[in-house]
Design an enzyme around this catalytic site. Structure first.
Site, PDB file in Angstrom:
ATOM      1  N   ASP A   1     -19.782   2.019 -25.502  1.00  0.00           N
ATOM      2  CA  ASP A   1     -19.140   3.324 -25.450  1.00  0.00           C
ATOM      3  C   ASP A   1     -20.088   4.450 -25.825  1.00  0.00           C
ATOM      4  OD1 ASP A   1     -15.741   2.937 -26.284  1.00  0.00           O
ATOM      5  OD2 ASP A   1     -16.679   4.291 -24.845  1.00  0.00           O
TER       6      ASP A   1
ATOM      7  N   SER B   1       6.832 -11.086  -0.815  1.00  0.00           N
ATOM      8  CA  SER B   1       6.943  -9.797  -0.127  1.00  0.00           C
ATOM      9  C   SER B   1       8.412  -9.591   0.240  1.00  0.00           C
ATOM     10  CB  SER B   1       6.039  -9.776   1.096  1.00  0.00           C
ATOM     11  OG  SER B   1       6.262 -10.933   1.854  1.00  0.00           O
ATOM     12  N   LEU B   2       8.703  -8.582   1.016  1.00  0.00           N
ATOM     13  CA  LEU B   2      10.100  -8.241   1.303  1.00  0.00           C
ATOM     14  C   LEU B   2      10.325  -8.057   2.791  1.00  0.00           C
ATOM     15  CD1 LEU B   2      10.658  -5.502  -1.438  1.00  0.00           C
ATOM     16  CD2 LEU B   2      11.713  -7.763  -1.386  1.00  0.00           C
TER      17      LEU B   2
ATOM     18  N   GLU C   1      16.458   0.378  -6.041  1.00  0.00           N
ATOM     19  CA  GLU C   1      15.299   0.910  -6.771  1.00  0.00           C
ATOM     20  C   GLU C   1      14.359   1.603  -5.795  1.00  0.00           C
ATOM     21  OE1 GLU C   1      13.405  -2.613  -8.175  1.00  0.00           O
ATOM     22  OE2 GLU C   1      15.183  -3.272  -9.288  1.00  0.00           O
TER      23      GLU C   1
ATOM     24  N   LYS D   1      11.086   2.168  -3.798  1.00  0.00           N
ATOM     25  CA  LYS D   1       9.972   1.291  -3.423  1.00  0.00           C
ATOM     26  C   LYS D   1       8.697   2.114  -3.568  1.00  0.00           C
ATOM     27  CE  LYS D   1       8.533  -2.124  -0.019  1.00  0.00           C
ATOM     28  NZ  LYS D   1       7.116  -1.782   0.055  1.00  0.00           N
TER      29      LYS D   1
ATOM     30  N   ASP E   1       4.975   3.329  -3.667  1.00  0.00           N
ATOM     31  CA  ASP E   1       3.834   3.053  -2.796  1.00  0.00           C
ATOM     32  C   ASP E   1       2.563   2.985  -3.642  1.00  0.00           C
ATOM     33  OD1 ASP E   1       2.398   2.586  -0.570  1.00  0.00           O
ATOM     34  OD2 ASP E   1       2.481   4.628   0.215  1.00  0.00           O
TER      35      ASP E   1
ATOM     36  N   GLU F   1       4.764  -1.909 -10.340  1.00  0.00           N
ATOM     37  CA  GLU F   1       3.893  -1.243  -9.379  1.00  0.00           C
ATOM     38  C   GLU F   1       3.062  -0.202 -10.111  1.00  0.00           C
ATOM     39  OE1 GLU F   1       4.309  -2.442  -6.296  1.00  0.00           O
ATOM     40  OE2 GLU F   1       3.599  -0.947  -4.855  1.00  0.00           O
TER      41      GLU F   1
ATOM     42  N   TYR G   1       9.601  -3.413 -12.281  1.00  0.00           N
ATOM     43  CA  TYR G   1      10.784  -3.643 -11.456  1.00  0.00           C
ATOM     44  C   TYR G   1      11.277  -5.088 -11.442  1.00  0.00           C
ATOM     45  CZ  TYR G   1       7.141  -4.755  -7.962  1.00  0.00           C
ATOM     46  OH  TYR G   1       6.057  -5.274  -7.313  1.00  0.00           O
TER      47      TYR G   1
ATOM     48  N   LYS H   1      18.345  -5.174  -4.249  1.00  0.00           N
ATOM     49  CA  LYS H   1      18.326  -6.558  -4.733  1.00  0.00           C
ATOM     50  C   LYS H   1      19.736  -6.994  -5.103  1.00  0.00           C
ATOM     51  CE  LYS H   1      13.761  -5.711  -6.640  1.00  0.00           C
ATOM     52  NZ  LYS H   1      12.954  -5.388  -7.822  1.00  0.00           N
TER      53      LYS H   1
ATOM     54  N   LYS I   1      13.365   0.787   4.683  1.00  0.00           N
ATOM     55  CA  LYS I   1      12.185   1.589   4.991  1.00  0.00           C
ATOM     56  C   LYS I   1      12.599   2.952   5.508  1.00  0.00           C
ATOM     57  CE  LYS I   1       8.529  -1.010   4.318  1.00  0.00           C
ATOM     58  NZ  LYS I   1       7.145  -0.790   4.544  1.00  0.00           N
TER      59      LYS I   1
ATOM     60  N   CYS J   1     -18.250  33.093  12.475  1.00  0.00           N
ATOM     61  CA  CYS J   1     -17.002  33.051  11.716  1.00  0.00           C
ATOM     62  C   CYS J   1     -15.857  33.454  12.633  1.00  0.00           C
ATOM     63  CB  CYS J   1     -17.076  33.990  10.514  1.00  0.00           C
ATOM     64  SG  CYS J   1     -15.481  34.199   9.709  1.00  0.00           S
TER      65      CYS J   1
ATOM     66  N   CYS K   1     -14.495  37.119  11.261  1.00  0.00           N
ATOM     67  CA  CYS K   1     -15.291  38.359  11.301  1.00  0.00           C
ATOM     68  C   CYS K   1     -16.484  38.266  12.252  1.00  0.00           C
ATOM     69  CB  CYS K   1     -15.762  38.729   9.894  1.00  0.00           C
ATOM     70  SG  CYS K   1     -17.032  37.608   9.262  1.00  0.00           S
TER      71      CYS K   1
ATOM     72  N   CYS L   1     -19.177  31.144   6.255  1.00  0.00           N
ATOM     73  CA  CYS L   1     -19.318  32.521   6.698  1.00  0.00           C
ATOM     74  C   CYS L   1     -19.995  33.249   5.535  1.00  0.00           C
ATOM     75  CB  CYS L   1     -17.940  33.125   6.966  1.00  0.00           C
ATOM     76  SG  CYS L   1     -18.006  34.918   7.075  1.00  0.00           S
TER      77      CYS L   1
ATOM     78  N   CYS M   1     -15.808  39.544   4.680  1.00  0.00           N
ATOM     79  CA  CYS M   1     -14.997  38.944   5.739  1.00  0.00           C
ATOM     80  C   CYS M   1     -13.520  38.999   5.348  1.00  0.00           C
ATOM     81  CB  CYS M   1     -15.441  37.490   5.935  1.00  0.00           C
ATOM     82  SG  CYS M   1     -14.307  36.519   6.927  1.00  0.00           S
TER      83      CYS M   1
HETATM   84  S1  IVH Z   1      10.387  -6.470  -5.716  1.00  0.00           S
HETATM   85  C1  IVH Z   1      11.394  -9.714  -4.739  1.00  0.00           C
HETATM   86  N1  IVH Z   1      10.720  -3.927  -6.299  1.00  0.00           N
HETATM   87  O1  IVH Z   1       6.804  -3.824  -2.421  1.00  0.00           O
HETATM   88  C2  IVH Z   1      10.019  -9.527  -5.088  1.00  0.00           C
HETATM   89  N2  IVH Z   1       8.811  -4.554  -5.010  1.00  0.00           N
HETATM   90  O2  IVH Z   1       7.036  -5.467   0.066  1.00  0.00           O
HETATM   91  C3  IVH Z   1       9.353  -8.475  -4.304  1.00  0.00           C
HETATM   92  N3  IVH Z   1       7.351  -2.681  -4.432  1.00  0.00           N
HETATM   93  O3  IVH Z   1       4.516  -6.333  -3.246  1.00  0.00           O
HETATM   94  C4  IVH Z   1       8.987  -7.318  -5.086  1.00  0.00           C
HETATM   95  N4  IVH Z   1       8.512  -1.117  -5.438  1.00  0.00           N
HETATM   96  O4  IVH Z   1       4.205  -4.023  -4.264  1.00  0.00           O
HETATM   97  C5  IVH Z   1       9.951  -4.837  -5.676  1.00  0.00           C
HETATM   98  N5  IVH Z   1      11.134  -1.721  -6.896  1.00  0.00           N
HETATM   99  C6  IVH Z   1      10.360  -2.637  -6.289  1.00  0.00           C
HETATM  100  C7  IVH Z   1       9.160  -2.274  -5.619  1.00  0.00           C
HETATM  101  C8  IVH Z   1       8.429  -3.274  -4.981  1.00  0.00           C
HETATM  102  C9  IVH Z   1       7.430  -1.374  -4.720  1.00  0.00           C
HETATM  103  C10 IVH Z   1       6.280  -3.301  -3.605  1.00  0.00           C
HETATM  104  C11 IVH Z   1       5.548  -4.421  -4.264  1.00  0.00           C
HETATM  105  C12 IVH Z   1       5.697  -5.612  -3.361  1.00  0.00           C
HETATM  106  C13 IVH Z   1       6.064  -4.974  -2.065  1.00  0.00           C
HETATM  107  C14 IVH Z   1       6.938  -5.907  -1.256  1.00  0.00           C
END
Ligand code: IVH
Length: 681
Positions: free
Chosen positions: A44, A92-93, A128, A130, A132, A188, A240, A304, A328, A424, A427, A442, A447
């Protein structure tokens, strides 16, 4: 005092080179070989010393094209992070894009459960945002945070414990008397929009490349090898889900979220439990409407099934749980034709390109214009006038052109790349490109395009209510306002005759302009529009020189001695202050009664004389601005980041990485009461 301030040019260069190679060596031993030779504190100290030298000598940040370890960015080679196997795959979903698809999902679940002998299940749902960002897993063994990992391919992720530790909202210890043997929390990691904007602003100011979007920026940060870098780039987290457990169990998803929240894990406050499909659809639509006003990006809603027993019976299909679905949002990209490229001069003359598009609908809005940031961005995107391009609209932000439409880029006989204008567009002065890596500008300080930007900057910096870009443009067109000083000569009678104004609104506007005379000297310095002088530097210059006359009389070296100002910056500031147009503006503003002297104690008197403070988080009784003014008036200085030179960190609610940094460096931390006590001497 580490001597960086008094060291000469060559001394600094040599020491910086030593520090750089030491940091590379020890960084490799620690993060890659896992066999450190020195302690965290020593590491550090090296890094802090290098940062201090670079603050004084910004030209040392990049030497022979090599960027300093203080700035290292971008994802490191994958092999450098340790791979870990998730105790349970991170799934995944499946997606639903409409109310029909959501209802079809519920029907599929009913059918599946019926085959399992469960007729007419009384589903409860949890909806919930989602987020990003990036999915991560946090493992707690016997109540202690043991390991954090990225999702990776779902089975195998990367160990990023070192960076997750820098996120202040992640508990390092479970707040329970009798902790479970094992608990996995999933969530996330993301970068909030304000933090993303501030980070890019800092990077642009430092001459570094900027990140394309918050997600990339969070991904680049979490996969850094150096946790000090992550600590400097604020990441946030929403939890989550609970993953594997041993010694604890939950009847429902809702219950597990309540449990997490009570143990101080960040769970979004607007997560709701719902009883019917109709409520779920309404909730998804409500989130979609809210999307643009959130502090973080979301790309949908996750729905869910609440009951744990139903979740178990529903199980997994492929890589998706049957019991959850991602609603989505409507697509935010579209394909359209690029009609032309326009260019706008910024306040310092740098030309910014923008795209003129064949009008196209993107998530309910017609887009005709889109930003292209700068000429480098334009070149990188490889788009051509007359071809089709992909346009993106993310939340409330200005639409962007992403790239040529698929297949376009492989075509033969494409039109030539758009040229940077030789004159420009406002001007018509011939443009200049001072050097490689610097944007075409410019050069005409008079200008109208540049003046418009400068005036907009002035009204923003001086907080003049009711004066937006439209009004500024209108006043310019009418010939009423050429420089900032002219705002103070506007009369209510004059303004009230304009379309869109009445007597009351005209009087209000004139009063707002008048009120800006009370803005402190540092703010006026910022508002002048001097390259390199942002809000903080403006205040520091005001504190250092006390009066505009002293500042105007100062040489480059004296300006260089201001906290946060380096030699290059000092030369630019000096040059711009003495430009005839600036000299004239300052004298005109003086005549109009603006504050060109610093109120309060000089730096060698006052309760905080010689002290440097950093503010973070929200204080209960003072705004950031008020706290800063009080500190400055007491002779103290305020800077933006914590270093060993910081005398105190003043931390309010939701203080983040700065607090962690202060604790690491042993910088004393005060709350508001502590600050007030200091101010009272
Ligand atoms: S639940 C059931 N909850 O979405 C287990 N995922 O497409 C799956 N994500 O990889 C995850 N917000 O990165 C869950 N409230 C949320 C979320 C969430 C964002 C993302 C997460 C996952 C992806 C699935």
């Amino acid at each position: 005092m580490n001597g960086a301030d008094e060291r000469g040019e060559t001394g600094a260069q040599e020491r910086a080179a030593e520090l750089r190679s030491a940091l590379e060596y020890h960084g490799h031993r620690y993060y890659v070989l896992d066999d450190p030779e020195i302690g965290d504190d020593q590491y550090d100290a090296l890094l802090t010393e290098l940062r201090a030298i670079e603050a004084e000598h910004p030209e040392l940040v990049r030497v022979d094209g090599v960027i300093s370890p203080t700035q290292r960015v971008g994802a490191e080679p994958v092999s450098d992070l340790v791979k870990v196997r998730h105790p349970e795959p991170m799934l995944s979903l499946a997606n639903a894009r409409s109310a029909e698809e959501l209802k079809a999902w519920v029907l599929r679940m009913r059918n599946h459960l019926a085959r399992e002998g469960i007729e007419d299940p009384a589903f409860r749902f949890v909806a919930e945002p989602k987020i990003d960002g990036l999915a991560i897993s946090l493992l707690y063994r016997d109540g202690r945070f043991e390991r954090g990992a990225t999702r990776g391919n779902g089975e195998i992720g990367e160990d990023v414990t070192h960076n997750l530790r820098t996120i202040a909202s992640i508990p390092l210890r479970l707040d329970v008397d009798d902790p479970p043997a094992l608990l996995e929390v999933r969530g996330e990691v993301y970068m909030s929009l304000p933090d993303f904007a501030a980070l890019n602003e800092r990077r642009a100011e430092a001459g570094l490349s900027t990140f394309m979007n918050p997600r990339n920026s969070a991904a680049g940060t979490i996969r850094q090898l150096d946790p000090k870098l992550a600590a400097d780039r604020p990441l946030s987290l929403w939890c989550y889900q609970i993953g594997v457990t041993d010694g604890i169990g939950f009847e429902s998803h809702w219950e597990s979220l309540q449990w997490l929240r009570a143990r101080r894990f960040p769970v979004h406050p607007d997560v709701v439990r719902l009883g019917t499909e109709e409520d779920v659809v309404a909730q998804c639509e409500a989130w979609e409407r809210r999307r643009g006003s959130l502090e973080f990006e979301i790309d949908g809603v996750v729905v869910k099934v609440d009951q744990a027993d139903l979740q178990r019976r529903l199980g997994v299909v492929g890589r998706d749980p049957r019991w959850a679905i991602a609603w989505k949002f409507a697509p935010t990209t579209a394909v359209t034709t690029l009609r032309d490229i326009g260019w706008n001069p910024g306040k310092f003359g740098d030309l910014h390109p923008y795209a003129m598009l064949e009008p196209v609908h993107v998530s309910g809005v017609t887009i005709k214009l889109a930003t292209l940031h700068n000429e480098e961005d334009l070149a990188r995107k490889d788009i051509r006038i007359g071809e089709e391009v992909i346009v993106l609209r993310a939340g409330d932000v200005i639409p962007q052109v992403l790239s040529p439409a698929p297949h376009v880029a492989e075509r033969d006989g494409r039109p030539p790349p758009p040229a940077v204008p030789a004159r420009c567009p406002v001007c018509e002065t011939p443009t200049v490109k001072p050097q490689e890596g610097v944007f075409t500008r410019c050069p005409n300080r008079d200008c109208p395009g540049r003046r418009w930007q400068l005036l907009k900057h002035y009204v923003g910096a001086m907080d003049i209510d009711g004066l937006g870009e439209k009004q500024v443009g209108l006043f310019m067109d009418l010939g009423w306002v050429r420089t900032a000083a002219d705002f103070y000569d506007l009369t209510a009678d004059q303004v009230s005759e304009l379309d869109g104004f009445g007597t009351v609104s005209a009087e209000k506007l004139v009063a707002a302009v008048g009120a800006s005379r009370e803005q402190p000297f540092g703010r006026v310095l910022f508002a002048l529009g001097i390259e390199e002088v942002g809000g903080v530097t403006g205040r520091n210059l005001a504190q250092q020189f006390r009066t505009i006359d002293a500042l105007m009389a100062a040489g480059v070296e004296a300006i260089d001695a201001t906290p946060g100002v380096g030699p290059k910056m000092a030369a630019t500031i000096h040059e711009q202050l003495h430009d005839p147009i600036m000299v004239r503006l300052i004298s005109d503003l003086r005549e109009r009664g603006l504050q060109l002297e610093q109120a309060g104690a000089p730096p060698d008197a006052g309760a905080l004389a010689g002290k440097t403070l950093v503010l973070t988080g929200t204080l209960p009784g003072l705004t950031r601005e008020q706290a800063t003014e009080r500190i400055l008036s007491a002779g103290g200085r305020v800077t933006g980041s914590v270093s060993r030179k910081t005398s105190y960190l003043v931390a309010g609610d939701s203080a983040g990485t700065k607090l962690a940094q202060a604790e690491r460096l042993g910088v004393p931390v005060l709350d508001e009461a502590g600050l007030l006590a200091l101010l009272d001497g």
